[in-house]
Enzyme design. Structure first.
Site, PDB file in Angstrom:
ATOM      1  N   LYS A   1      32.982  71.614 118.681  1.00 19.92           N
ATOM      2  CA  LYS A   1      33.230  72.146 117.334  1.00 19.92           C
ATOM      3  C   LYS A   1      32.848  73.621 117.357  1.00 19.92           C
ATOM      4  CE  LYS A   1      34.297  70.656 113.079  1.00 19.92           C
ATOM      5  NZ  LYS A   1      35.208  69.606 112.655  1.00 19.92           N
TER       6      LYS A   1
ATOM      7  N   GLY B   1      34.990  66.079  96.084  1.00 18.10           N
ATOM      8  CA  GLY B   1      35.715  67.075  96.879  1.00 18.10           C
ATOM      9  C   GLY B   1      37.205  66.838  96.813  1.00 18.10           C
TER      10      GLY B   1
ATOM     11  N   GLY C   1      39.737  68.852  98.029  1.00 24.38           N
ATOM     12  CA  GLY C   1      40.421  69.813  98.888  1.00 24.38           C
ATOM     13  C   GLY C   1      41.619  69.165  99.546  1.00 24.38           C
TER      14      GLY C   1
ATOM     15  N   VAL D   1      41.975  67.127 102.040  1.00 19.78           N
ATOM     16  CA  VAL D   1      41.909  65.682 102.291  1.00 19.78           C
ATOM     17  C   VAL D   1      41.671  64.909 100.988  1.00 19.78           C
ATOM     18  CG1 VAL D   1      40.755  63.834 103.543  1.00 19.78           C
ATOM     19  CG2 VAL D   1      41.016  66.069 104.621  1.00 19.78           C
TER      20      VAL D   1
END
Ligand code: NAI
Length: 360
Positions: free
Chosen positions: A80, A179, A181, A183
């Protein structure tokens, strides 16, 4: 070699902290494991308090990628990268050029795609400089992994609901989504189409209003969602949201969402298990995006002649069966689902072949 959990946890093969004075870019690349193949994992751009916080995030996220990629049966290790965001909403061209140059120095040991704060536009810009950048959405390739991720999370959420509540039908099932966003919003779309009763939050109020209008969702203040009674809590913002305190108090039956590293500590997972709350490990159910990107990478290789739909579909649809396996094993052992999932992933890593995940 037998790698015990403790030996493997937190042991990274390579961690680079990069700084470029000219563009002001500070970035970290963490390669946790390349045992199953080159380390693959997205690039996150976020406002961290300092470089230590950024490094810690990269370390945790890259380790999670090792488990995610292994369980998803894709031939990649875990890695990552994180970019420390400055005040600008998007990275400038000079920063993207610099980051792509650093990727080239890693000579393909780390392959990247988009994550929070980075999108297809940034990936395409960097791909002009580095061949180690994916998630481009060109020539019918996967592109933005988010809709795939949302679909995989949806399948995992349904499998967890089936396991805990004994229902196949999401009609009337109360899902609290944190959230909205890339997804989270796609997940809401799938849930709403299945008749789920949505309560949603985001720190961006416009997104809440959008979800209210599109899905007849109830909007909840960001700091109130964790107190909201629901059947399912779906964390789709950032990690660390399920602290031990939260695990003691969540008024839900299932936790299943997209965010990476949802459990702040392993103990939080044990607390959920002790309370009978089913936790669908994030790295198991949010793997569909990386599965899609994996196909994009592999299809550029010689002798890879699998049809996209079949190769990707088999792995994404495998998420439900994999989760079922994990949930029943955790029940039998009376331990956290995350612990079981990590152990399963480690076995695959030890075998040295991601293919073993398909038969497992
Ligand atoms: P995104 O950046 O598009 O969306 C995140 C959303 O969360 C934003 O709308 C943001 O305003 C909101 N948010 C941030 N802090 C919040 C808080 N405290 N309370 C409520 N809302 C908050 O990110 P994306 O791509 O949707 O990813 C969501 C999560 O899923 C991240 O943790 C990411 O690492 C993980 N993930 C994403 C994948 C993908 O394919 N995009 C793949 C696997 C995991």
């Amino acid at each position: 070699m037998d790698m015990g959990m403790e030996d493997f946890h937190g042991k990274h093969e390579r961690v680079e902290i990069y700084r470029d004075e000219r563009s002001g870019l500070v970035a970290i690349v963490a390669i946790h494991s390349t045992r199953l193949g080159p380390a693959a994992g997205g690039c996150r751009r976020w406002q961290y308090s300092d470089v230590h916080a950024a490094r810690l995030d990269a370390l945790r996220l890259s380790e999670g990628m090792t488990y995610k990629n292994a369980l998803a049966a894709i031939p990649f290790g875990g890695g990552k990268s994180v970019i420390m965001a400055d005040g600008d909403p998007r990275p400038c061209a000079g920063q993207l050029y610099q980051f792509a140059t650093w990727l080239n120095e890693l000579e393909g040991d780390y392959l990247t795609a988009e994550d929070v704060g980075m999108g297809t536009v940034e990936m395409r810009t960097m791909a002009a400089i580095s061949p180690h950048v994916f998630g481009l959405g060109l020539d019918g390739a996967g592109g933005d992994p988010s809709p795939h991720t949302a679909y995989g999370v949806f399948l995992g959420l349904k499998a967890a609901v089936r396991h805990k509540l004994g229902v196949d039908d999401l009609r009337g099932v109360r899902v609290a989504v944190q959230g909205l966003g890339a997804v989270g919003m796609s997940l809401c779309e799938l849930l709403a189409a299945s008749g789920a009763d949505l309560r949603v939050t985001d720190i961006d109020m416009q997104r809440v209003v959008q979800a209210q209008q599109r899905f007849s969702a109830s909007g909840v203040a960001p700091d109130m969602l964790l107190n909201e009674p629901a059947d399912v809590f779906a964390p789709c913002a950032l990690g660390g949201v399920v602290t031990e305190d939260v695990a003691h108090n969540l008024d839900v039956s299932v936790v299943a969402g997209a965010a990476n590293n949802q459990l702040a500590t392993p103990a939080a997972g044990e607390i959920l298990a002790g309370r009978g709350v089913v936790y669908a490990p994030d790295f198991v159910i949010n793997a569909a995006g990386v599965i899609s990107v994996a196909y994009e990478i592999l299809s550029q290789r010689e002798h890879f002649a699998h049809a996209r739909e079949c190769w990707v579909g088999k792995r994404i649809h495998g998420i439900s069966a994999r989760l079922h396996d994990i949930l029943t094993t955790a029940d039998a052992r009376a331990c956290s689902t995350e612990r079981v999932a990590r152990q399963m992933a480690l076995k695959i890593v030890e075998s040295g072949s991601a293919d073993s995940a398909i038969a497992a």
